[in-house]
Design a protein around this motif. Structure first.
Motif, mmCIF file in Angstrom:
data_model
loop_
_atom_site.group_PDB
_atom_site.id
_atom_site.type_symbol
_atom_site.label_atom_id
_atom_site.label_comp_id
_atom_site.label_asym_id
_atom_site.label_seq_id
_atom_site.Cartn_x
_atom_site.Cartn_y
_atom_site.Cartn_z
ATOM 1 N N SER A 227 0.870 -1.186 0.000
ATOM 2 C CA SER A 227 0.000 0.000 0.000
ATOM 3 C C SER A 227 0.896 1.223 0.000
ATOM 4 C CB SER A 227 -0.901 0.013 1.236
ATOM 5 O OG SER A 227 -1.765 -1.094 1.233
ATOM 6 N N THR B 204 -2.651 9.460 2.731
ATOM 7 C CA THR B 204 -3.633 9.241 1.674
ATOM 8 C C THR B 204 -3.029 8.330 0.603
ATOM 9 O OG1 THR B 204 -2.890 11.260 0.568
ATOM 10 C CG2 THR B 204 -4.809 11.455 2.018
ATOM 11 N N PRO B 205 -3.844 7.484 -0.013
ATOM 12 C CA PRO B 205 -3.341 6.550 -1.031
ATOM 13 C C PRO B 205 -2.749 7.281 -2.235
ATOM 14 C CG PRO B 205 -5.571 5.965 -0.368
ATOM 15 C CD PRO B 205 -5.278 7.297 0.246
ATOM 16 N N ALA C 142 -2.420 6.782 -5.939
ATOM 17 C CA ALA C 142 -2.877 6.028 -7.116
ATOM 18 C C ALA C 142 -2.065 6.420 -8.339
ATOM 19 C CB ALA C 142 -4.352 6.314 -7.361
ATOM 20 N N GLY C 143 -1.825 5.449 -9.234
ATOM 21 C CA GLY C 143 -1.148 5.713 -10.491
ATOM 22 C C GLY C 143 0.367 5.750 -10.412
ATOM 23 N N THR D 36 -0.043 1.362 -9.083
ATOM 24 C CA THR D 36 -0.957 1.328 -7.939
ATOM 25 C C THR D 36 -2.385 1.644 -8.383
ATOM 26 O OG1 THR D 36 -0.465 3.636 -7.377
ATOM 27 C CG2 THR D 36 0.803 1.924 -6.220
ATOM 28 N N ASP D 37 -3.340 0.964 -7.741
ATOM 29 C CA ASP D 37 -4.753 1.190 -8.052
ATOM 30 C C ASP D 37 -5.272 2.417 -7.299
ATOM 31 O OD1 ASP D 37 -5.255 0.369 -5.401
ATOM 32 O OD2 ASP D 37 -6.033 -1.589 -5.985
ATOM 33 N N SER D 38 -6.577 2.637 -7.347
ATOM 34 C CA SER D 38 -7.160 3.842 -6.741
ATOM 35 C C SER D 38 -6.964 3.895 -5.232
ATOM 36 C CB SER D 38 -8.650 3.941 -7.075
ATOM 37 O OG SER D 38 -9.330 2.812 -6.578
ATOM 38 N N SER D 39 -6.700 2.741 -4.617
ATOM 39 C CA SER D 39 -6.438 2.723 -3.174
ATOM 40 C C SER D 39 -4.938 2.663 -2.876
ATOM 41 C CB SER D 39 -7.183 1.574 -2.504
ATOM 42 O OG SER D 39 -6.772 0.341 -3.049
ATOM 43 N N GLY D 40 -4.102 2.899 -3.903
ATOM 44 C CA GLY D 40 -2.653 2.936 -3.707
ATOM 45 C C GLY D 40 -2.002 1.567 -3.552
ATOM 46 N N LYS D 41 -2.709 0.513 -3.968
ATOM 47 C CA LYS D 41 -2.194 -0.852 -3.746
ATOM 48 C C LYS D 41 -1.734 -1.534 -5.024
ATOM 49 C CE LYS D 41 -4.799 -1.739 0.400
ATOM 50 N NZ LYS D 41 -5.679 -2.609 1.126
ATOM 51 N N SER E 172 5.119 7.527 -12.396
ATOM 52 C CA SER E 172 4.221 7.077 -13.465
ATOM 53 C C SER E 172 4.876 5.941 -14.231
ATOM 54 C CB SER E 172 3.938 8.222 -14.434
ATOM 55 O OG SER E 172 5.127 8.547 -15.147
#
Length: 178
Positions: free
Chosen positions: A18, A27-28, A30-31, A64-69, A94
């Protein structure tokens, strides 16, 4: 890296990272891109160890996905002389930036719990060389982890669950101040 497609034998390990922004209340993120690599059960690295220069396994990148994972399916790393068992990690802002080492925004290593490693290495077929290497090293004498306080080391140690038959899973949070 070539087009090697071999598979490294070993006990399954599923690692979920994560990625969070420690500068904004965790905060996560993402991307972002996470690149990991580690050694074989014999303590050798694909691409670099003389017998594995034509292989590129036990290395991977994910966004990473929208939750940072991100979740990687790999094998339980071995141990080699002079280092505690670990997984290398680099983070890039990126996918496009991940094509050059110069664009990395974080480099670190995750540690593996010594007790779990000892159990895996003494129980699972193929890890015997790692047993000998593990017996000759501690976190205090490791040239990377010895610089960390006990709380820093705990934060960089993957929380493993599982067994020597079915493999292990391990979640870990990596904070980066963005």
């Amino acid at each position: 890296m070539g087009s090697a497609s071999g598979t490294a034998p070993g006990l399954p390990l599923t690692l979920t990272i994560s990625l969070v922004n420690s500068g904004t209340g965790c905060t996560p993120l993402a991307g972002y891109v996470v690149y990991i690599w580690h050694c074989t059960r014999d303590g050798l690295y694909s691409l670099y160890s003389s017998t594995l220069t034509a292989q590129n396994y036990l290395r991977g990148i994910q966004v990473t996905d929208s939750s940072g994972k991100v979740t990687f399916t790999t094998i339980f790393p071995g141990c080699y002389t002079g280092r505690m068992p670990h997984i290398h990690v680099e983070v890039y802002p990126s996918l496009a930036a991940a094509t050059s080492y110069a664009n990395k925004i974080k480099t670190t290593q995750f540690a593996l719990d010594r007790t779990v490693c000892s159990t895996v290495y003494s129980t699972v077929s193929g890890y015997s060389a790692s047993t000998t290497a593990l017996n000759g090293i501690t976190f205090a004498t490791d040239n990377v982890f010895s610089d960390l306080s006990s709380s820093q080391l705990a934060a960089q140690t993957i929380s493993l669950s599982g067994d020597t038959t079915n493999g292990y899973t391990g979640p870990i949070t990596l904070g980066i101040k963005i």
